[in-house]
Scaffold this active site. Structure first.
Site, PDB file in Angstrom:
ATOM      1  N   HIS A  86       1.012  -1.105  -0.263  1.00  0.00           N
ATOM      2  CA  HIS A  86      -0.003  -0.207  -0.014  1.00  0.00           C
ATOM      3  C   HIS A  86       0.673   1.407   0.096  1.00  0.00           C
ATOM      4  O   HIS A  86       0.474   2.139  -0.882  1.00  0.00           O
ATOM      5  CB  HIS A  86      -0.937  -0.152   1.229  1.00  0.00           C
ATOM      6  N   ASP A 115       6.714  21.398 -26.667  1.00  0.00           N
ATOM      7  CA  ASP A 115       6.560  19.987 -26.024  1.00  0.00           C
ATOM      8  C   ASP A 115       7.688  19.923 -24.831  1.00  0.00           C
ATOM      9  O   ASP A 115       8.377  20.964 -24.686  1.00  0.00           O
ATOM     10  CB  ASP A 115       6.783  18.986 -27.203  1.00  0.00           C
ATOM     11  N   TRP A 151       7.269  -0.188   3.770  1.00  0.00           N
ATOM     12  CA  TRP A 151       7.706   0.749   2.598  1.00  0.00           C
ATOM     13  C   TRP A 151       8.912   1.330   2.972  1.00  0.00           C
ATOM     14  O   TRP A 151       9.900   1.420   2.047  1.00  0.00           O
ATOM     15  CB  TRP A 151       6.650   1.590   2.097  1.00  0.00           C
ATOM     16  N   SER A 179      12.733   5.514 -14.036  1.00  0.00           N
ATOM     17  CA  SER A 179      11.461   6.511 -14.481  1.00  0.00           C
ATOM     18  C   SER A 179      11.326   7.845 -13.802  1.00  0.00           C
ATOM     19  O   SER A 179      11.493   8.707 -14.470  1.00  0.00           O
ATOM     20  CB  SER A 179      10.226   5.848 -14.175  1.00  0.00           C
ATOM     21  N   SER A 180      11.550   7.875 -12.462  1.00  0.00           N
ATOM     22  CA  SER A 180      11.646   9.172 -11.841  1.00  0.00           C
ATOM     23  C   SER A 180      12.631  10.128 -12.292  1.00  0.00           C
ATOM     24  O   SER A 180      12.365  11.255 -12.515  1.00  0.00           O
ATOM     25  CB  SER A 180      11.744   9.153 -10.283  1.00  0.00           C
ATOM     26  N   HIS A 263      13.485  11.870   3.233  1.00  0.00           N
ATOM     27  CA  HIS A 263      12.934  13.300   3.756  1.00  0.00           C
ATOM     28  C   HIS A 263      12.895  14.230   2.507  1.00  0.00           C
ATOM     29  O   HIS A 263      11.678  14.562   2.257  1.00  0.00           O
ATOM     30  CB  HIS A 263      13.537  13.797   4.807  1.00  0.00           C
ATOM     31  N   GLU A 265      12.280  13.126  -0.348  1.00  0.00           N
ATOM     32  CA  GLU A 265      11.136  12.614  -0.864  1.00  0.00           C
ATOM     33  C   GLU A 265       9.730  13.027  -0.424  1.00  0.00           C
ATOM     34  O   GLU A 265       8.984  13.208  -1.217  1.00  0.00           O
ATOM     35  CB  GLU A 265      11.104  11.156  -0.811  1.00  0.00           C
ATOM     36  N   TYR A 267       9.031  15.891   0.387  1.00  0.00           N
ATOM     37  CA  TYR A 267       8.994  17.388  -0.090  1.00  0.00           C
ATOM     38  C   TYR A 267       8.722  17.082  -1.638  1.00  0.00           C
ATOM     39  O   TYR A 267       8.077  18.037  -2.214  1.00  0.00           O
ATOM     40  CB  TYR A 267      10.192  18.302   0.312  1.00  0.00           C
ATOM     41  N   SER A 278      -1.100  27.538  -5.257  1.00  0.00           N
ATOM     42  CA  SER A 278      -0.603  29.073  -5.667  1.00  0.00           C
ATOM     43  C   SER A 278      -1.387  29.261  -7.041  1.00  0.00           C
ATOM     44  O   SER A 278      -1.214  30.540  -7.320  1.00  0.00           O
ATOM     45  CB  SER A 278       0.599  29.261  -5.811  1.00  0.00           C
ATOM     46  N   HIS A 312      15.326  13.085  11.578  1.00  0.00           N
ATOM     47  CA  HIS A 312      13.967  13.165  12.588  1.00  0.00           C
ATOM     48  C   HIS A 312      13.110  12.236  12.575  1.00  0.00           C
ATOM     49  O   HIS A 312      12.251  11.971  13.265  1.00  0.00           O
ATOM     50  CB  HIS A 312      13.118  14.757  12.480  1.00  0.00           C
ATOM     51  N   HIS A 313      13.384  11.271  11.444  1.00  0.00           N
ATOM     52  CA  HIS A 313      12.789  10.103  11.654  1.00  0.00           C
ATOM     53  C   HIS A 313      13.232   8.997  12.352  1.00  0.00           C
ATOM     54  O   HIS A 313      12.622   7.644  12.530  1.00  0.00           O
ATOM     55  CB  HIS A 313      12.679   9.595  10.070  1.00  0.00           C
ATOM     56  N   THR A 338       7.309  27.107   5.507  1.00  0.00           N
ATOM     57  CA  THR A 338       5.910  26.483   5.402  1.00  0.00           C
ATOM     58  C   THR A 338       5.050  27.443   5.792  1.00  0.00           C
ATOM     59  O   THR A 338       3.922  27.857   5.217  1.00  0.00           O
ATOM     60  CB  THR A 338       5.808  25.432   5.950  1.00  0.00           C
ATOM     61  N   LYS A 341       4.103  30.027   3.326  1.00  0.00           N
ATOM     62  CA  LYS A 341       3.266  29.883   2.203  1.00  0.00           C
ATOM     63  C   LYS A 341       1.839  29.849   2.590  1.00  0.00           C
ATOM     64  O   LYS A 341       1.075  30.357   2.006  1.00  0.00           O
ATOM     65  CB  LYS A 341       3.751  28.183   1.709  1.00  0.00           C
ATOM     66  N   ARG A 460       1.842   1.708  15.415  1.00  0.00           N
ATOM     67  CA  ARG A 460       1.374   1.465  14.049  1.00  0.00           C
ATOM     68  C   ARG A 460       1.767   0.128  13.457  1.00  0.00           C
ATOM     69  O   ARG A 460       2.646  -0.807  13.951  1.00  0.00           O
ATOM     70  CB  ARG A 460       1.944   2.616  12.967  1.00  0.00           C
TER      71      ARG A 460
END
Lengths: 536, 382
Positions: A86, A115, A151, A179-180, A263, A265, A267, A278, A312-313, A338, A341, A460
């Site tokens: 998931h 293009d 994951w 791909s990314s 991390h 990732e 963002y 925006s 921080h993870h 943040t 924004k 979790r």
């Protein structure tokens, strides 16, 4: 969004660009061979939506098992496969391809380019994705099941203690990464080289800006992920000991490498959303974005800070206290740009002339709910409190607020906002409103109570839980099923839009919409800006 | 702070129709627990401070936005203003959050430094996680060490029996610590990463294989405190709880002495069993007991396992063929692939019994009997 688009464009512009259209195959082959940014954008968006539904179905399995205490539906090993796949599907299969799809459709139209810069690579970067996910999903049917280590695939659970399907997991992540990276290179090259004359950097729409910065983040960190999965592969199958203390390695080093990717990732999955919001908020406020320049600088600061907050993870892994302090302070610092924004969006709405069309409804929901996710993120940054929150449902609530009501809501807002431009027809507004209200109510029933069970002590990634968590989990599951079903409304709406059912729209579509994409005809012709516009 | 819990409870009553029976300060079903150490109280206060700051920020920001949504609607004739970019405002909304952050960071840093100071401990306990149980060893009394396993019956988990009050939060042998003393935990793992979490002490520390982490607590009140493994550690991650009993120092000493005596006696008993043979009935009864605690989660009550990750024992070559008896014993002592090693957790007579049981249950009927001395030969004979 469908074959009709090209035929119409073909018919109307026949004499003009016959040489482009001459060899275009029909039917499936057209989609397989296409190098057109609009076609590829459509492919990405459909792919993301299908993955969203598959990943969502797995979430339904998780919520069904957690509906009541006790094991009812699946065994714990399969439950772990569901949480793992998931997560992988939603991150790499739904959110990221959806943003790439939007970039494909919109970046050339917003900067006045005909293009993407590298159209054949564009085709390739999309068409390897289905294979990546086919490999990942097929691993679920292997002997021993698919990946079941989360994951985040922490070693040594993913190395010494995982099943043989780990190899398939590694290869599929490699393909997703390639791909990314190709998609990101394409975005960077397009934006740097193909802007219309007069489109200086500080005139680019914020969606283009945010995607440019996102693309740099992707190029920086996807290779790190590739390194991490390769080390897992060699540790598992070829006898290396990167993450095995018995061979001189360190399992915590895996987490440092993973989150150095992980991390930024996060963002990668939210910066394009900032660009979308925006664009939408000023349109329906009929007022210029309050601080364009500060938005650009805030995005850049968030991107830079994202490289120095990864640990921080990992506050509970046993870091030195000085490191814990550093990562706590650096993380807290992210709330400043943040905040800028959010304040900017609110200031844009202030004394505007507001209307609440479906894209605006999603955008406003985004601002409120993303901010809730941001505030719980600020709480998580406080290391001593994080010791209590870490790996509980409080964290699950936090990242679903920023990813579902954040990233996913922004993607939906974007689809509603630009869909009429793509198809030339207004979508079914009644269905859109139903979709919004059903999603809004159910998503909060789904994720808000998770804060409470998390604080009360529910870890979790568990298939069964103590009795005091039963009531809240029941409501969360009901919210989950309702949110899942609500997305079927969206599916119906999209199918109707692709079949061109609806009122024709003007070129500008929305009163108050500004930008190059609103100056071309609706639906957007197959080829746009073959001669670049001039930006004053 | 009670008011806050009450308030949260009020909010949540809309969701939950059950009576919330606990006293709010003890254990809330909706909020963090204040816990039972000075540190855990500090963490709780920090959490509530953060929570209220976030609520105030949320109310202010959303308040302005909702005001705008009501007052500045096109349908009520609002005309858009034309202002944008204002350096003063932009500097202000950068500086003010920064100041708020410093106000948060200060108490957080102070608490953090106190939490990480594990020096001068009175009692040291080695905590070792493994799939899926905890092992505790009292470093100052090396004879006292034991495994702590989930005590909830499999039938409760499979919804055959009614679930008890402490469903999934009960163990066979809880950890016992003294109150009013600085207790240091050395935390490590034998296999994957686990995380030792007791919310009432505000301790959550990862158990990393090959490395030792430290944490400490000083518990103010005697009582039973429950926690769970917090890091995904494989199939039964949800089934390895932690129970800690805090006793007054005098009671704790008595308990510790009893444990030492018991450990010595158990050792003597083991020696006695080595010298004698148990009957088939004794082996089978004892073996089923061991099987139901140590083996059943993977190999299942009917011996069918969950193949291919967890193979069946019923009809398996290892459990049926005579020449495989040493292999069978070896897997239990040392583990194999996904199977953890049980050599430390089970006594020799228990291993003998469970091997006998597995070779004769579910129609395996080999008639093979294994005695404690056979296991001893495997462990110490080579």
């Amino acid at each position: 969004m469908s074959t009709e688009t090209v035929n119409e464009a073909h018919d109307s512009d026949d004499g003009h660009d016959a040489h482009h259209e001459h060899h275009i195959p029909k039917g499936l082959l057209r989609w397989l061979f296409t190098t057109n940014h609009k076609d590829i954008g459509t492919l990405y968006l459909w792919f993301a939506f299908i993955m969203f539904l598959i990943g969502g179905a797995m979430a339904m399995v998780i919520r069904a098992e957690l509906f009541q205490p006790g094991l009812q539906i699946v065994d714990p090993h399969f439950f772990n496969q569901m949480t793992t796949v998931h997560g992988l599907i939603m991150v790499f299969g739904a959110v990221m391809p959806a943003f790439t799809g939007l970039a494909n459709w919109l970046v050339p139209m917003m900067i006045g380019a005909p293009d993407m810069a590298l159209p054949r690579m564009n085709n390739w970067s999309f068409w390897i994705l289905p294979f990546a996910f086919l490999i990942l999903l097929s691993s679920l049917f292997m002997d021993g099941g698919g990946p079941a280590f989360g994951w985040t695939f922490y070693a040594p659970l993913s190395t010494q203690y995982s099943g043989d399907s780990t190899a398939l997991f590694v290869f599929s992540v490699h393909i997703m990464g390639i791909s990314s990276i190709m998609g990101a290179i394409n975005v960077v090259v397009t934006i740097l080289n193909m802007r219309a004359p007069g489109m200086t950097y500080m005139k680019m729409p914020l969606f283009v800006w945010t995607w440019l910065i996102t693309a740099f983040l992707l190029i920086a960190v996807m290779p790190v992920l590739a390194g991490a999965v390769t080390m897992v592969l060699t540790d598992k199958f070829f006898g290396t000991s990167f993450f095995d203390a018995a061979g001189g390695g360190d399992p915590v080093m895996f987490q440092h490498i993973f989150w150095f990717f992980g991390h930024p990732e996060v963002y990668i999955m939210i910066l394009p959303a900032f660009g979308i919001i925006s664009a939408i908020v000023p349109t329906f406020s009929r007022k210029k974005l309050f601080g364009y320049a500060s938005m650009v600088y805030a995005t850049a600061s968030i991107a830079l800070l994202s490289f120095i907050v990864w640990a921080h993870h990992m506050f509970t892994t046993g870091m030195p206290v000085a490191a814990e302090m550093f990562f706590m302070f650096a993380t807290m610092l992210i709330s400043v740009p943040t905040g800028v924004k959010v304040f900017n969006w609110v200031a844009t709405m202030w004394r505007g002339s507001l209307t609440f069309e479906v894209p605006m409804m999603f955008a406003i929901a985004f601002i409120v709910l993303f901010t809730i996710g941001g505030l719980s993120g600020l709480m998580l940054a406080i290391t001593p409190a994080d010791f209590q929150y870490h790996d509980t449902y409080f964290v699950v609530a936090h990242f679903h607020y920023v990813l579902v009501t954040g990233a996913v809501f922004s993607i939906m807002a974007a689809v509603y906002y630009w869909l009429p431009k793509w198809t030339g027809k207004m979508f079914d507004i009644t269905l859109g409103k139903w979709h919004f209200w059903c999603s809004l109510i159910s998503v909060n029933l789904l994720f808000f109570p998770m804060h409470f069970v998390g604080l009360a002590g529910m870890p979790r990634r568990i298939p069964d839980y103590a009795l005091q968590f039963a009531d809240i989990n029941k409501w969360v599951s009901i919210g989950g099923f309702a949110f899942g079903l609500s997305q079927l409304i969206f599916l119906v709406l999209i199918i109707k839009a692709c079949r061109k059912i609806g009122e024709p729209v003007s070129d500008q579509v929305w009163e108050g919409a500004e930008g190059l994409e609103w100056e071309i005809p609706s639906p957007a012709p197959y080829h746009t800006f073959e001669t670049p516009p001039f930006i004053k | 702070m009670n008011r806050i819990s009450t308030l949260l409870t009020g909010v949540m009553l809309a969701f939950s129709n059950s009576a919330i029976a606990t006293t709010a300060a003890e254990r809330s079903d909706l909020n963090l627990r204040p816990g039972v150490s000075d540190i855990s109280l500090e963490v709780y206060d920090l959490h509530m401070l953060m929570f209220w700051i976030c609520v105030v920020i949320g109310v202010l920001v959303f308040g302005v936005m909702f005001y705008s949504m009501v007052m500045h609607r096109k349908s009520t004739g609002a005309k858009p203003a034309n202002f944008h970019e204002n350096v003063k405002v932009e500097v202000l909304w950068t500086i003010i959050p920064f100041v708020i952050l410093i106000a948060m960071a200060w108490p957080a840093a102070t608490t953090l430094i106190a939490m990480e100071d594990t020096s001068e401990a009175d009692v040291t306990i080695l905590v070792t996680g493994s799939q899926w149980k905890w092992h505790y060893k009292y470093q100052d009394n090396p004879d006292v060490e034991f495994f702590s396993l989930l005590a909830t019956q499999q039938e409760q988990i499979n919804n055959k029996f009614t679930k008890g009050e402490n469903y999934l939060l009960e163990v066979d042998r809880p950890l016992v610590i003294p109150t009013g003393k600085k207790v240091r935990f050395l935390i490590t793992s034998d296999d994957v990463i686990h995380s030792w979490w007791v919310p009432d002490f505000a301790i959550k520390k990862d158990a990393n294989p090959g490395f030792i982490n430290e944490a400490w607590t000083n518990v103010n009140e005697p009582g039973i405190y429950r926690g769970q493994c917090a890091e995904l550690c494989g199939k039964d991650h949800g089934f390895m709880p932690i129970v800690v009993i805090a006793k007054g120092p005098a009671e704790y000493s008595t308990w510790l002495q009893e444990q030492e005596t018991a450990a010595i006696r158990a050792n003597e008993e083991e020696q006695r069993l080595l010298a004698m043979n148990m009957s088939m009935d004794e082996l089978m009864t004892q073996g089923k007991k061991v099987y139901d605690t140590a083996c059943v989660a993977c190999h299942q009550a009917n011996g069918g396992g969950l193949p291919p990750m967890f193979p069946a024992l019923k009809g398996s070559k290892i459990a049926m063929e005579k020449q495989n008896i040493p292999v069978h014993i070896d897997y239990i002592i040392n583990g194999k692939n996904n199977m953890p090693a049980f050599g430390k957790q089970l006594t020799m007579s228990e291993i003998a019994a469970v091997v006998t049981y597995e070779r004769n249950a579910w129609g395996n009927n080999t008639g093979d009997m294994v005695q404690a001395k056979d296991v001893n030969l495997m462990i110490n004979g080579k």
